[in-house]
Design an enzyme around this catalytic site. Structure first.
Site, PDB file in Angstrom:
ATOM      1  N   HIS A  84       0.831  -1.202   0.000  1.00 46.68           N
ATOM      2  CA  HIS A  84       0.000   0.000   0.000  1.00 46.68           C
ATOM      3  C   HIS A  84       0.868   1.255   0.000  1.00 46.68           C
ATOM      4  O   HIS A  84       1.905   1.298   0.646  1.00 46.68           O
ATOM      5  CB  HIS A  84      -0.953   0.005   1.203  1.00 46.68           C
ATOM      6  CG  HIS A  84      -2.113  -0.911   1.000  1.00 46.68           C
ATOM      7  ND1 HIS A  84      -3.345  -0.473   0.622  1.00 46.68           N
ATOM      8  CD2 HIS A  84      -2.189  -2.249   1.067  1.00 46.68           C
ATOM      9  CE1 HIS A  84      -4.143  -1.503   0.472  1.00 46.68           C
ATOM     10  NE2 HIS A  84      -3.469  -2.599   0.726  1.00 46.68           N
ATOM     11  N   PRO A  85       0.411   2.281  -0.707  1.00 46.97           N
ATOM     12  CA  PRO A  85       1.180   3.530  -0.736  1.00 46.97           C
ATOM     13  C   PRO A  85       0.954   4.353   0.524  1.00 46.97           C
ATOM     14  O   PRO A  85      -0.062   4.190   1.209  1.00 46.97           O
ATOM     15  CB  PRO A  85       0.587   4.266  -1.948  1.00 46.97           C
ATOM     16  CG  PRO A  85      -0.849   3.813  -1.969  1.00 46.97           C
ATOM     17  CD  PRO A  85      -0.797   2.359  -1.535  1.00 46.97           C
ATOM     18  N   SER A 101      -6.326   3.553  -5.901  1.00 44.07           N
ATOM     19  CA  SER A 101      -5.783   4.374  -4.805  1.00 44.07           C
ATOM     20  C   SER A 101      -5.917   5.855  -5.106  1.00 44.07           C
ATOM     21  O   SER A 101      -6.210   6.650  -4.215  1.00 44.07           O
ATOM     22  CB  SER A 101      -4.315   4.026  -4.546  1.00 44.07           C
ATOM     23  OG  SER A 101      -4.209   2.775  -3.918  1.00 44.07           O
ATOM     24  N   GLU A 104      -9.482   6.829  -4.446  1.00 42.67           N
ATOM     25  CA  GLU A 104      -9.771   6.766  -3.018  1.00 42.67           C
ATOM     26  C   GLU A 104      -9.147   7.938  -2.263  1.00 42.67           C
ATOM     27  O   GLU A 104      -9.809   8.563  -1.431  1.00 42.67           O
ATOM     28  CB  GLU A 104      -9.283   5.418  -2.455  1.00 42.67           C
ATOM     29  CG  GLU A 104     -10.133   4.267  -2.941  1.00 42.67           C
ATOM     30  CD  GLU A 104      -9.471   2.908  -2.868  1.00 42.67           C
ATOM     31  OE1 GLU A 104     -10.139   1.930  -3.221  1.00 42.67           O
ATOM     32  OE2 GLU A 104      -8.284   2.817  -2.481  1.00 42.67           O
ATOM     33  N   GLN A 105      -7.893   8.245  -2.557  1.00 49.88           N
ATOM     34  CA  GLN A 105      -7.258   9.374  -1.877  1.00 49.88           C
ATOM     35  C   GLN A 105      -7.950  10.682  -2.248  1.00 49.88           C
ATOM     36  O   GLN A 105      -8.151  11.548  -1.392  1.00 49.88           O
ATOM     37  CB  GLN A 105      -5.751   9.409  -2.169  1.00 49.88           C
ATOM     38  CG  GLN A 105      -5.019   8.273  -1.468  1.00 49.88           C
ATOM     39  CD  GLN A 105      -3.533   8.494  -1.312  1.00 49.88           C
ATOM     40  OE1 GLN A 105      -3.053   9.627  -1.275  1.00 49.88           O
ATOM     41  NE2 GLN A 105      -2.788   7.397  -1.188  1.00 49.88           N
ATOM     42  N   VAL A 140      -9.731   5.269   3.277  1.00 50.71           N
ATOM     43  CA  VAL A 140      -9.921   6.719   3.214  1.00 50.71           C
ATOM     44  C   VAL A 140     -11.303   7.125   2.714  1.00 50.71           C
ATOM     45  O   VAL A 140     -11.740   8.244   2.983  1.00 50.71           O
ATOM     46  CB  VAL A 140      -8.817   7.424   2.380  1.00 50.71           C
ATOM     47  CG1 VAL A 140      -7.465   7.262   3.031  1.00 50.71           C
ATOM     48  CG2 VAL A 140      -8.799   6.944   0.945  1.00 50.71           C
TER      49      VAL A 140
END
Length: 189
Positions: A84-85, A101, A104-105, A140
Site C-alpha cells: 500500500h502507498p 488508490s 480513493e485518496q 480513506v
C-alpha cells in the site's frame, strides 16, 4: 484483457460491473485480471479466492478473499500491507498510484491539500513508518483528511501487533468497497 486497467470503464472511471454469479464462470486468468487489483498489488489474493467459486453473493466473494489473506503467512500479510502507498506520499506526488488508490485518496480530499496539510501528512507518514516499519493504512473513503490525521495520531500509541491487525482490517474494508465498485448483487446490471 490483461489487467484491471484494460477493463471497460463506466463514466465514473470504475470498470463496468458484472454480477456475482458471472464471476463464478470466470476462468482463473479472467478472474485474476478482473479482481487482481482489489488487494493492492497482490493478485495472489484473487487467485486464491478463485478456488472457492461459486459465489452466491458479494459477501461470499469478499469472504473468500478475506480467507485468502487470513490463511496467508505473516510474511505474506506484511508484503500485502507494505504494497500500500503512503497517504499523500511519493507515489501520489509522482502520479504512480493505482487508479483505485488515486480515486480513493481524492475522495478524502488528499489530492487538494494546503502546504501545511501536506507537511502534516508527510510528518505523520515518517513518524508512523519509523515506529512500525510499514505504511499507515486507512480506508480513506470512510474519512476526511482531518479525521485521518486525528486518528493517525491516536494510532501512533498502538503496539506493532495492534497496527498490523488494524492495517489488515482497513485493507479488508478497502477491498469490500472496491468489490462493490466492480460487482453487482443479483442479476441486475
Amino acid at each position: 484483457m490483461n489487467s484491471q486497467r484494460d477493463l471497460p470503464r463506466s463514466s465514473g472511471g470504475s470498470p463496468v460491473g458484472i454480477t456475482v454469479e458471472e464471476t463464478s464462470n470466470f476462468g482463473r486468468e479472467e478472474f485474476v485480471a478482473r479482481f487482481g487489483g482489489v488487494y493492492e498489488h497482490s493478485p495472489w489474493v484473487a487467485e486464491t479466492a478463485w478456488c472457492e467459486r461459486p459465489f452466491r453473493g458479494l459477501s461470499e466473494l469478499h469472504g473468500a478473499m478475506e480467507s485468502a489473506v487470513n490463511a496467508a503467512s505473516d510474511e505474506r500479510k506484511m508484503e500485502l500491507i507494505r504494497a500500500h502507498p503512503d497517504l499523500v506520499g511519493k507515489a501520489a506526488v509522482a502520479g504512480e498510484l493505482t487508479p483505485e488508490s488515486e480515486r480513493e485518496q481524492a475522495s478524502a480530499g488528499l489530492d487538494r491539500l494546503s502546504s501545511e496539510e501536506y507537511e502534516a501528512f508527510t510528518q505523520m507518514n515518517c513518524s508512523y513508518r519509523e515506529k512500525f516499519g510499514m505504511p499507515l493504512i486507512f480506508c480513506v473513503r470512510e474519512h476526511s483528511k482531518d479525521s485521518i490525521l486525528k486518528a493517525a495520531e491516536q494510532r501512533l500509541g498502538n503496539s506493532k501487533e495492534e497496527e498490523i491487525e488494524m492495517a489488515l482490517a482497513e485493507i479488508s474494508k478497502i477491498a469490500r468497497l472496491r468489490l462493490e465498485d466492480l460487482v453487482q448483487e443479483g442479476g441486475k446490471r
